[in-house]
Design a protein around this motif. Structure first.
Motif, PDB file in Angstrom:
ATOM      1  N   VAL A 125       0.849  -1.190   0.000  1.00 17.99           N
ATOM      2  CA  VAL A 125       0.000   0.000   0.000  1.00 17.99           C
ATOM      3  C   VAL A 125       0.887   1.244   0.000  1.00 17.99           C
ATOM      4  CG1 VAL A 125      -1.687   1.333   1.324  1.00 17.99           C
ATOM      5  CG2 VAL A 125      -1.888  -1.157   1.198  1.00 17.99           C
ATOM      6  N   TYR A 126       0.671   2.135  -0.958  1.00 19.84           N
ATOM      7  CA  TYR A 126       1.460   3.361  -1.056  1.00 19.84           C
ATOM      8  C   TYR A 126       0.638   4.615  -0.754  1.00 19.84           C
ATOM      9  CZ  TYR A 126       5.067   0.484  -3.192  1.00 19.84           C
ATOM     10  OH  TYR A 126       6.011  -0.480  -3.417  1.00 19.84           O
ATOM     11  N   GLY A 127      -0.646   4.482  -0.476  1.00 19.19           N
ATOM     12  CA  GLY A 127      -1.491   5.652  -0.297  1.00 19.19           C
ATOM     13  C   GLY A 127      -1.853   5.985   1.126  1.00 19.19           C
ATOM     14  N   VAL A 128      -1.055   5.535   2.088  1.00 13.04           N
ATOM     15  CA  VAL A 128      -1.394   5.757   3.495  1.00 13.04           C
ATOM     16  C   VAL A 128      -1.446   7.243   3.847  1.00 13.04           C
ATOM     17  CG1 VAL A 128      -0.609   5.370   5.865  1.00 13.04           C
ATOM     18  CG2 VAL A 128      -0.506   3.500   4.216  1.00 13.04           C
ATOM     19  N   ALA A 129      -0.651   8.059   3.177  1.00 11.99           N
ATOM     20  CA  ALA A 129      -0.623   9.497   3.476  1.00 11.99           C
ATOM     21  C   ALA A 129      -1.964  10.171   3.190  1.00 11.99           C
ATOM     22  CB  ALA A 129       0.471  10.174   2.671  1.00 11.99           C
ATOM     23  N   ALA A 130      -2.789   9.553   2.351  1.00 13.17           N
ATOM     24  CA  ALA A 130      -4.088  10.133   1.995  1.00 13.17           C
ATOM     25  C   ALA A 130      -5.166   9.855   3.040  1.00 13.17           C
ATOM     26  CB  ALA A 130      -4.542   9.597   0.638  1.00 13.17           C
ATOM     27  N   ILE A 131      -4.855   9.003   4.028  1.00 13.25           N
ATOM     28  CA  ILE A 131      -5.830   8.683   5.071  1.00 13.25           C
ATOM     29  C   ILE A 131      -5.846   9.815   6.098  1.00 13.25           C
ATOM     30  CG2 ILE A 131      -6.527   7.028   6.847  1.00 13.25           C
ATOM     31  CD1 ILE A 131      -6.627   5.855   4.064  1.00 13.25           C
ATOM     32  N   PRO A 132      -6.973  10.516   6.279  1.00 16.04           N
ATOM     33  CA  PRO A 132      -7.015  11.642   7.223  1.00 16.04           C
ATOM     34  C   PRO A 132      -7.059  11.148   8.667  1.00 16.04           C
ATOM     35  CG  PRO A 132      -9.201  11.244   6.357  1.00 16.04           C
ATOM     36  CD  PRO A 132      -8.284  10.296   5.626  1.00 16.04           C
ATOM     37  N   PRO A 133      -6.802  12.009   9.643  1.00 20.79           N
ATOM     38  CA  PRO A 133      -6.964  11.624  11.047  1.00 20.79           C
ATOM     39  C   PRO A 133      -8.391  11.159  11.295  1.00 20.79           C
ATOM     40  CG  PRO A 133      -5.798  13.708  10.892  1.00 20.79           C
ATOM     41  CD  PRO A 133      -6.293  13.390   9.513  1.00 20.79           C
ATOM     42  N   PHE A 134      -8.533  10.112  12.121  1.00 20.72           N
ATOM     43  CA  PHE A 134      -9.865   9.571  12.363  1.00 20.72           C
ATOM     44  C   PHE A 134     -10.747  10.617  13.043  1.00 20.72           C
ATOM     45  CE2 PHE A 134     -12.983   7.505  15.124  1.00 20.72           C
ATOM     46  CZ  PHE A 134     -13.722   6.857  14.144  1.00 20.72           C
ATOM     47  N   ASP A 135     -11.965  10.764  12.510  1.00 22.03           N
ATOM     48  CA  ASP A 135     -12.898  11.770  12.992  1.00 22.03           C
ATOM     49  C   ASP A 135     -14.309  11.222  12.779  1.00 22.03           C
ATOM     50  OD1 ASP A 135     -14.618  13.927  13.307  1.00 22.03           O
ATOM     51  OD2 ASP A 135     -13.388  15.339  12.172  1.00 22.03           O
ATOM     52  N   GLU A 136     -15.036  11.010  13.865  1.00 19.01           N
ATOM     53  CA  GLU A 136     -16.380  10.449  13.735  1.00 19.01           C
ATOM     54  C   GLU A 136     -17.315  11.375  12.961  1.00 19.01           C
ATOM     55  OE1 GLU A 136     -18.387   8.291  16.841  1.00 19.01           O
ATOM     56  OE2 GLU A 136     -16.527   8.172  18.012  1.00 19.01           O
ATOM     57  N   ASP A 137     -17.118  12.684  13.070  1.00 19.13           N
ATOM     58  CA  ASP A 137     -17.932  13.605  12.284  1.00 19.13           C
ATOM     59  C   ASP A 137     -17.691  13.389  10.794  1.00 19.13           C
ATOM     60  OD1 ASP A 137     -19.063  14.774  14.524  1.00 19.13           O
ATOM     61  OD2 ASP A 137     -17.568  16.369  14.642  1.00 19.13           O
ATOM     62  N   LEU A 138     -16.409  13.259  10.414  1.00 19.58           N
ATOM     63  CA  LEU A 138     -16.074  13.008   9.015  1.00 19.58           C
ATOM     64  C   LEU A 138     -16.615  11.659   8.568  1.00 19.58           C
ATOM     65  CD1 LEU A 138     -14.560  13.802   6.432  1.00 19.58           C
ATOM     66  CD2 LEU A 138     -12.487  12.785   7.430  1.00 19.58           C
ATOM     67  N   GLU A 139     -16.544  10.685   9.452  1.00 16.33           N
ATOM     68  CA  GLU A 139     -17.073   9.359   9.141  1.00 16.33           C
ATOM     69  C   GLU A 139     -18.569   9.427   8.819  1.00 16.33           C
ATOM     70  OE1 GLU A 139     -16.770   4.977  11.215  1.00 16.33           O
ATOM     71  OE2 GLU A 139     -17.373   6.672  12.462  1.00 16.33           O
ATOM     72  N   GLN A 140     -19.322  10.155   9.625  1.00 12.00           N
ATOM     73  CA  GLN A 140     -20.762  10.272   9.413  1.00 12.00           C
ATOM     74  C   GLN A 140     -21.085  11.098   8.174  1.00 12.00           C
ATOM     75  OE1 GLN A 140     -22.531  11.726  13.034  1.00 12.00           O
ATOM     76  NE2 GLN A 140     -21.877   9.955  14.242  1.00 12.00           N
ATOM     77  N   GLU A 141     -20.338  12.162   7.964  1.00  9.40           N
ATOM     78  CA  GLU A 141     -20.588  13.028   6.813  1.00  9.40           C
ATOM     79  C   GLU A 141     -20.348  12.307   5.488  1.00  9.40           C
ATOM     80  OE1 GLU A 141     -18.023  16.318   7.334  1.00  9.40           O
ATOM     81  OE2 GLU A 141     -19.044  17.079   9.134  1.00  9.40           O
ATOM     82  N   THR A 142     -19.361  11.439   5.471  1.00  7.51           N
ATOM     83  CA  THR A 142     -18.969  10.782   4.221  1.00  7.51           C
ATOM     84  C   THR A 142     -19.518   9.367   4.099  1.00  7.51           C
ATOM     85  OG1 THR A 142     -16.905  10.056   5.273  1.00  7.51           O
ATOM     86  CG2 THR A 142     -16.847  12.122   4.029  1.00  7.51           C
ATOM     87  N   LYS A 143     -20.297   8.935   5.110  1.00  7.86           N
ATOM     88  CA  LYS A 143     -20.855   7.575   5.097  1.00  7.86           C
ATOM     89  C   LYS A 143     -19.737   6.543   4.984  1.00  7.86           C
ATOM     90  CE  LYS A 143     -25.275   8.976   3.102  1.00  7.86           C
ATOM     91  NZ  LYS A 143     -26.246   8.779   1.996  1.00  7.86           N
ATOM     92  N   VAL A 144     -19.156   6.206   6.082  1.00  8.73           N
ATOM     93  CA  VAL A 144     -18.086   5.212   6.246  1.00  8.73           C
ATOM     94  C   VAL A 144     -16.706   5.852   6.275  1.00  8.73           C
ATOM     95  CG1 VAL A 144     -16.979   3.140   5.363  1.00  8.73           C
ATOM     96  CG2 VAL A 144     -19.440   3.415   5.132  1.00  8.73           C
ATOM     97  N   GLY A 145     -16.494   6.916   5.509  1.00  9.42           N
ATOM     98  CA  GLY A 145     -15.194   7.549   5.479  1.00  9.42           C
ATOM     99  C   GLY A 145     -14.931   8.120   4.099  1.00  9.42           C
ATOM    100  N   PRO A 146     -13.921   8.991   3.980  1.00  8.30           N
ATOM    101  CA  PRO A 146     -13.586   9.571   2.683  1.00  8.30           C
ATOM    102  C   PRO A 146     -13.097   8.503   1.705  1.00  8.30           C
ATOM    103  CG  PRO A 146     -11.926  10.120   4.303  1.00  8.30           C
ATOM    104  CD  PRO A 146     -13.045   9.472   5.048  1.00  8.30           C
ATOM    105  N   SER A 147     -12.895   8.917   0.467  1.00  4.32           N
ATOM    106  CA  SER A 147     -12.560   7.976  -0.605  1.00  4.32           C
ATOM    107  C   SER A 147     -11.341   7.115  -0.290  1.00  4.32           C
ATOM    108  CB  SER A 147     -12.318   8.758  -1.904  1.00  4.32           C
ATOM    109  OG  SER A 147     -11.899   7.890  -2.932  1.00  4.32           O
ATOM    110  N   ALA A 148     -10.274   7.716   0.250  1.00  2.00           N
ATOM    111  CA  ALA A 148      -9.056   6.953   0.536  1.00  2.00           C
ATOM    112  C   ALA A 148      -9.317   5.855   1.560  1.00  2.00           C
ATOM    113  CB  ALA A 148      -7.961   7.887   1.036  1.00  2.00           C
ATOM    114  N   VAL A 149     -10.174   6.136   2.529  1.00  2.00           N
ATOM    115  CA  VAL A 149     -10.521   5.140   3.545  1.00  2.00           C
ATOM    116  C   VAL A 149     -11.349   4.027   2.927  1.00  2.00           C
ATOM    117  CG1 VAL A 149     -11.813   4.739   5.672  1.00  2.00           C
ATOM    118  CG2 VAL A 149     -10.389   6.788   5.443  1.00  2.00           C
ATOM    119  N   ARG A 150     -12.334   4.391   2.117  1.00  2.00           N
ATOM    120  CA  ARG A 150     -13.188   3.379   1.495  1.00  2.00           C
ATOM    121  C   ARG A 150     -12.381   2.453   0.584  1.00  2.00           C
ATOM    122  NH1 ARG A 150     -16.498   7.913   0.662  1.00  2.00           N
ATOM    123  NH2 ARG A 150     -16.123   7.839  -1.593  1.00  2.00           N
ATOM    124  N   GLN A 151     -11.448   3.040  -0.148  1.00  2.00           N
ATOM    125  CA  GLN A 151     -10.625   2.229  -1.044  1.00  2.00           C
ATOM    126  C   GLN A 151      -9.748   1.255  -0.263  1.00  2.00           C
ATOM    127  OE1 GLN A 151      -8.454   4.746  -3.794  1.00  2.00           O
ATOM    128  NE2 GLN A 151     -10.292   5.893  -4.342  1.00  2.00           N
TER     129      GLN A 151
END
Length: 206
Positions: free
Chosen positions: A50-76
């Motif tokens: 895995v080379y894209g770890v830098a794209a994973i943002p700090p864990f944030d439950e608000d962000l998790e709820q807003e993006t439904k599971v997490g942002p694109s990098a997390v979902r991927q």
């Protein structure tokens, strides 16, 4: 080594292993350590780093709820972890613990979202450090966290690399024969661990 036939069709396939480095540095020893097994792994194991770890943002439950599971990098990353038969994780040691980067990745992956991708997932851990003390405390810390996620961590063998600059050349290629043999032994054991634990995707296919 005989490949696993997970479908009952007589057609064997490779075990899929996702390798996650615990450092963002481009010349990270832990990234290099994971890249080395790509050529040292058993013939029925395919390792993808895995080379894209830098794209994973700090864990944030608000962000998790807003993006439904997490942002694109997390979902991927979650999708890749879910599809893998097992994980290889290589961690540095920062202040007698694993890196914050790696802990953050595990925190995201441990969320339901909706599948628990770490529960029952076979994991092999290793680590490299530029210092004299290796990564024993970081790996112990990582094992504790992976116990909470209900992952299946391989108990032995262990790889603790100290003064890691001595085992790689300037291009980042592993040049130390002793370390290469250690990796081959480790990956052979991990191959057996995946089959012993019944890697999740293999179990689902039966």
């Amino acid at each position: 080594m005989k490949q696993i036939d997970s479908t009952g069709s007589g057609i064997a396939r490779q075990l899929r292993v996702l390798a996650i480095p615990g450092s963002l540095r481009s010349g990270s020893y832990n990234r290099r350590l994971l890249e080395a097994p790509v050529t040292a792994s058993p013939p029925d194991m395919k390792i993808e780093v895995v080379y894209g770890v830098a794209a994973i943002p700090p864990f944030d439950e608000d962000l998790e709820q807003e993006t439904k599971v997490g942002p694109s990098a997390v979902r991927q990353l979650r999708a890749r972890v879910g599809a893998a038969d097992g994980l290889l994780i290589s961690t540095p040691e920062y202040n007698q613990s694993m890196s914050g980067v790696l802990k953050n990745v595990i925190d995201w992956l441990s969320r339901p979202g909706p599948e628990e991708v770490l529960i029952g997932k076979p994991v092999g851990i290793m680590g490299a450090s530029g210092g004299r003390w290796g990564t024993r405390l970081a790996q112990a810390n990582l094992r504790q966290v992976l116990t909470a996620t209900e992952s299946l961590v391989m108990p032995q063998p262990a790889i603790f690399i100290a003064e890691a600059s001595r085992i790689f050349d300037q291009r980042g290629t592993l040049t130390d024969d002793i370390t290469r043999r250690m990796l081959e032994k480790f990956l052979s054991a991990f191959d057996r661990w995946l089959k012993l634990t019944g890697a999740p995707s293999l179990t689902k296919a039966l």
